[in-house]
Scaffold this active site. Structure first.
Site, PDB file in Angstrom:
ATOM      1  N   CYS A   1     -18.478 -26.475   7.364  1.00  0.00           N
ATOM      2  CA  CYS A   1     -17.433 -27.099   6.533  1.00  0.00           C
ATOM      3  C   CYS A   1     -16.527 -27.939   7.415  1.00  0.00           C
ATOM      4  O   CYS A   1     -16.078 -27.502   8.477  1.00  0.00           O
ATOM      5  CB  CYS A   1     -16.627 -26.040   5.798  1.00  0.00           C
ATOM      6  SG  CYS A   1     -15.352 -26.738   4.714  1.00  0.00           S
TER       7      CYS A   1
ATOM      8  N   CYS B   1       0.980 -65.731  -6.811  1.00  0.00           N
ATOM      9  CA  CYS B   1       0.125 -64.604  -6.421  1.00  0.00           C
ATOM     10  C   CYS B   1       0.644 -63.932  -5.163  1.00  0.00           C
ATOM     11  O   CYS B   1       0.462 -62.724  -4.972  1.00  0.00           O
ATOM     12  CB  CYS B   1      -1.314 -65.056  -6.234  1.00  0.00           C
ATOM     13  SG  CYS B   1      -1.529 -66.394  -5.034  1.00  0.00           S
TER      14      CYS B   1
ATOM     15  N   HIS C   1     -14.315 -16.003  -1.171  1.00  0.00           N
ATOM     16  CA  HIS C   1     -13.673 -14.874  -0.503  1.00  0.00           C
ATOM     17  C   HIS C   1     -13.006 -13.960  -1.515  1.00  0.00           C
ATOM     18  O   HIS C   1     -13.128 -12.725  -1.438  1.00  0.00           O
ATOM     19  CB  HIS C   1     -12.645 -15.383   0.504  1.00  0.00           C
ATOM     20  CG  HIS C   1     -11.805 -14.313   1.118  1.00  0.00           C
ATOM     21  ND1 HIS C   1     -12.309 -13.390   2.009  1.00  0.00           N
ATOM     22  CD2 HIS C   1     -10.482 -14.008   0.957  1.00  0.00           C
ATOM     23  CE1 HIS C   1     -11.344 -12.568   2.385  1.00  0.00           C
ATOM     24  NE2 HIS C   1     -10.226 -12.916   1.762  1.00  0.00           N
TER      25      HIS C   1
ATOM     26  N   CYS D   1      -5.556 -10.868   4.722  1.00  0.00           N
ATOM     27  CA  CYS D   1      -6.392 -10.772   5.910  1.00  0.00           C
ATOM     28  C   CYS D   1      -6.340 -12.111   6.633  1.00  0.00           C
ATOM     29  O   CYS D   1      -5.621 -13.018   6.221  1.00  0.00           O
ATOM     30  CB  CYS D   1      -7.843 -10.404   5.544  1.00  0.00           C
ATOM     31  SG  CYS D   1      -8.698 -11.653   4.558  1.00  0.00           S
TER      32      CYS D   1
ATOM     33  N   CYS E   1      -5.701 -16.417   3.691  1.00  0.00           N
ATOM     34  CA  CYS E   1      -5.551 -15.266   2.805  1.00  0.00           C
ATOM     35  C   CYS E   1      -4.299 -14.487   3.185  1.00  0.00           C
ATOM     36  O   CYS E   1      -4.028 -14.258   4.372  1.00  0.00           O
ATOM     37  CB  CYS E   1      -6.780 -14.370   2.896  1.00  0.00           C
ATOM     38  SG  CYS E   1      -6.693 -12.884   1.858  1.00  0.00           S
TER      39      CYS E   1
ATOM     40  N   CYS F   1       2.936 -18.060 -13.309  1.00  0.00           N
ATOM     41  CA  CYS F   1       1.704 -17.330 -12.999  1.00  0.00           C
ATOM     42  C   CYS F   1       1.875 -15.851 -13.314  1.00  0.00           C
ATOM     43  O   CYS F   1       2.680 -15.151 -12.672  1.00  0.00           O
ATOM     44  CB  CYS F   1       1.343 -17.533 -11.532  1.00  0.00           C
ATOM     45  SG  CYS F   1      -0.060 -16.527 -10.985  1.00  0.00           S
TER      46      CYS F   1
ATOM     47  N   HIS G   1      -0.333 -13.510 -12.762  1.00  0.00           N
ATOM     48  CA  HIS G   1      -0.876 -12.702 -11.677  1.00  0.00           C
ATOM     49  C   HIS G   1       0.169 -12.480 -10.585  1.00  0.00           C
ATOM     50  O   HIS G   1       0.283 -11.376 -10.035  1.00  0.00           O
ATOM     51  CB  HIS G   1      -2.110 -13.391 -11.078  1.00  0.00           C
ATOM     52  CG  HIS G   1      -3.086 -13.861 -12.106  1.00  0.00           C
ATOM     53  ND1 HIS G   1      -3.141 -15.168 -12.532  1.00  0.00           N
ATOM     54  CD2 HIS G   1      -4.032 -13.191 -12.823  1.00  0.00           C
ATOM     55  CE1 HIS G   1      -4.088 -15.294 -13.445  1.00  0.00           C
ATOM     56  NE2 HIS G   1      -4.644 -14.116 -13.646  1.00  0.00           N
TER      57      HIS G   1
ATOM     58  N   HIS H   1      -5.775 -67.889  -2.152  1.00  0.00           N
ATOM     59  CA  HIS H   1      -5.301 -67.019  -3.229  1.00  0.00           C
ATOM     60  C   HIS H   1      -5.066 -65.617  -2.670  1.00  0.00           C
ATOM     61  O   HIS H   1      -5.877 -65.103  -1.900  1.00  0.00           O
ATOM     62  CB  HIS H   1      -6.328 -66.973  -4.363  1.00  0.00           C
ATOM     63  CG  HIS H   1      -5.933 -66.084  -5.499  1.00  0.00           C
ATOM     64  ND1 HIS H   1      -4.781 -66.280  -6.226  1.00  0.00           N
ATOM     65  CD2 HIS H   1      -6.538 -64.988  -6.038  1.00  0.00           C
ATOM     66  CE1 HIS H   1      -4.692 -65.352  -7.173  1.00  0.00           C
ATOM     67  NE2 HIS H   1      -5.744 -64.550  -7.073  1.00  0.00           N
TER      68      HIS H   1
ATOM     69  N   CYS I   1      -2.990 -19.210  -6.071  1.00  0.00           N
ATOM     70  CA  CYS I   1      -3.539 -18.119  -6.866  1.00  0.00           C
ATOM     71  C   CYS I   1      -5.016 -18.413  -7.148  1.00  0.00           C
ATOM     72  O   CYS I   1      -5.339 -19.431  -7.758  1.00  0.00           O
ATOM     73  CB  CYS I   1      -2.767 -17.946  -8.172  1.00  0.00           C
ATOM     74  SG  CYS I   1      -3.471 -16.691  -9.264  1.00  0.00           S
TER      75      CYS I   1
END
Length: 493
Positions: free
Chosen positions: A52, A169, A77, A65, A62, A5, A7, A441, A101
């Site tokens: 949600c 089977c 966000h 924060c 985060c 990454c 970033h 079966h 990320c």
């Protein structure tokens, strides 16, 4: 997950020490080793977005924060903070402990982050009295989840079927179920098994290892032929020999016992607490039986190992099928039972009360629904409908729960309450039986990622979860979720 990454690299170049310190502090909340940190984590387990219903393993915190969002809402966000000139580009998984990320929309890591995460995980395991990192990984991410249509008419291009060699089977369904249990799959795909230096010229573990390798190859057009495995099982077990139909449950137990004997050159019997072989490690639990005298209240305790849990299925009354749930079957299994004609070993009084509870749960819990009823010359199949959940909480069936249920009350902030996650299971395979006892079966449903597939010998195709829930279940395979969120780089036992 990626280590490439750009970033993250930029952030580290700006101040690696600061980012690692933040990560270390957040890991103390993700993998708590103090009760107050558990309480802090419990307060975070919800998405900040109203309405949600995301579950814990989908939540991210985060790093800059206290905003907690799910995977679907964390980008909002990040976008908002970026607009305000305060870029909050990274978040940490509340379950995995991995860095997410927002720009890459993927989990990222460095070697140092992974070291810090492993240390925090081990500290948390010590706090809970659970195993720390070891030599064998039981994570469930060796094979990436596949995305495929749920149409039941489209063949899958990654799962292979097994050829029916003549009423086999029952074997095909059990093998497919074991192959798609993450714990077993990860063991064999990580080359953990080596042929032991014993007098045995043929190793069943090696045969099963080859079967796993073949079945998990993407050569979906050509089904697998398990002729060598079938021949060996015929020669090893007389009751399995021949082309007549066998009982899938009987085959499963026989296979596990044989795998145990071939897994390591050890002398410990199957279901021994001293045995460390892969079969006992995955499938063996402990059942506690309490016999209480109705006269003097003396309690006699006995603990026995088990490989599977056999549950009674109610017989239909007046020809009507009774709808019942797996949880109700378990409730009946652990409820008190009066034994009137048995004497107390202490006072000699007549009449005891018996209760079964689970002292130790296995990694993989196998439930057998006892559908085949034998009474004298009468043989019939019980076709009562049994509903079973995709996720199962075994907490209320534990010995510790029946001893002191209050310790599992999450509102009291007890450390023991947080152990409930180790009692939660997810369904990975269902073996069903259709037809009568004489002309039946076996087929099975197996799960890869979030997709379900029906395995009918050499035919394998995708099905929606609603089809699975309607199965005439005979065997149910659940695996604990305690192993689910470990990193592919973990070596946790």
């Amino acid at each position: 997950m990626t280590s490439g990454c750009g970033h993250l690299k930029v952030q580290l170049e700006k101040g690696a020490g600061n980012l690692y310190n933040i990560y270390r502090r957040l890991l103390q909340i993700i993998y708590p080793s103090e009760l107050k940190l558990y309480q802090m984590k419990a307060a975070l387990i919800r998405c900040d977005v109203r309405g949600c219903t995301a579950r814990q393993h989908e939540l991210l915190l985060c790093t800059q924060c206290n905003t907690c969002r799910c995977l679907n809402h964390i980008n909002e966000h990040a976008a908002k903070t970026s607009t305000l000139g305060k870029r909050h580009d990274f978040a940490i998984s509340l379950e995995y402990g991995h860095i997410f990320c927002n720009d890459c929309h993927d989990y990222v890591y460095t070697a140092e982050m992974e070291r810090l995460r492993t240390e925090a995980y081990d500290s948390n395991q010590r706090f809970l009295g659970l195993p720390r990192s070891g030599q064998w990984s039981l994570n469930t991410h060796c094979i990436e989840p596949i995305a495929i249509t749920s149409s039941s008419n489209i063949a899958d291009h990654s799962l292979r079927g097994i050829v029916n060699l003549g009423n086999t089977c029952f074997m095909n369904s059990i093998i497919q179920s074991l192959v798609h249990m993450p714990a077993m799959r990860d063991y064999f795909l990580s080359d953990q098994h080596t042929h032991p230096n014993t007098s045995k010229s043929v190793c069943l573990m090696c045969m099963v290892n080859e079967a796993f390798q073949e079945l998990l190859q993407p050569n979906w057009e050509e089904p697998v032929v398990l002729k060598q495995l079938l021949g060996f099982l015929w020669s090893s077990s007389k009751q399995l020999a021949g082309y007549h139909q066998q009982d899938a449950h009987e085959f499963l137990i026989t296979l596990l016992e044989l795998l145990h004997s071939h897994s390591k050159p050890i002398e410990s019997p199957i279901l021994s607490t001293d045995c460390k072989c892969v079969i006992d490690k995955i499938f063996t639990g402990q059942m506690q039986s309490d016999l209480t005298c109705n006269s003097c209240s003396h309690v006699s305790v006995r603990v026995d190992p088990f490989l599977d849990i056999a549950l009674n299925v109610p017989i239909p009354v007046n020809g009507e099928l009774e709808a019942i749930t797996l949880e109700k079957c378990l409730d009946r299994y652990v409820q008190n039972e009066t034994i009137p004609c048995t004497n107390c070993e202490k006072c000699g009084g007549r009449g005891l009360t018996k209760q079964l509870t689970f002292k130790k749960l296995p990694i993989v819990a196998i439930f057998q629904l006892k559908r085949f009823h034998h009474e004298g010359q009468l043989r019939k199949k019980i076709s009562s409908i049994v509903r079973f959940p995709m996720e199962l909480d075994m907490t209320r069936y534990l010995t510790a729960y029946h001893t002191d249920a209050s310790q599992f009350d999450s509102n009291k902030g007890s450390c023991s309450a947080l152990k409930r996650q180790y009692n939660r299971y997810e369904l990975y395979a269902v073996v069903q039986h259709s037809g009568s006892m004489d002309t039946g079966h076996y087929t099975c449903f197996v799960r890869r990622g979030q997709q379900w597939f029906k395995c009918d010998d050499d035919a394998v195709y995708a099905v929606p979860p609603s089809t699975v829930s309607m199965a005439e279940c005979y065997l149910l395979f659940y695996q604990t979720t305690a192993l689910k969120f470990q990193s592919p780089m973990d070596t946790s036992t």
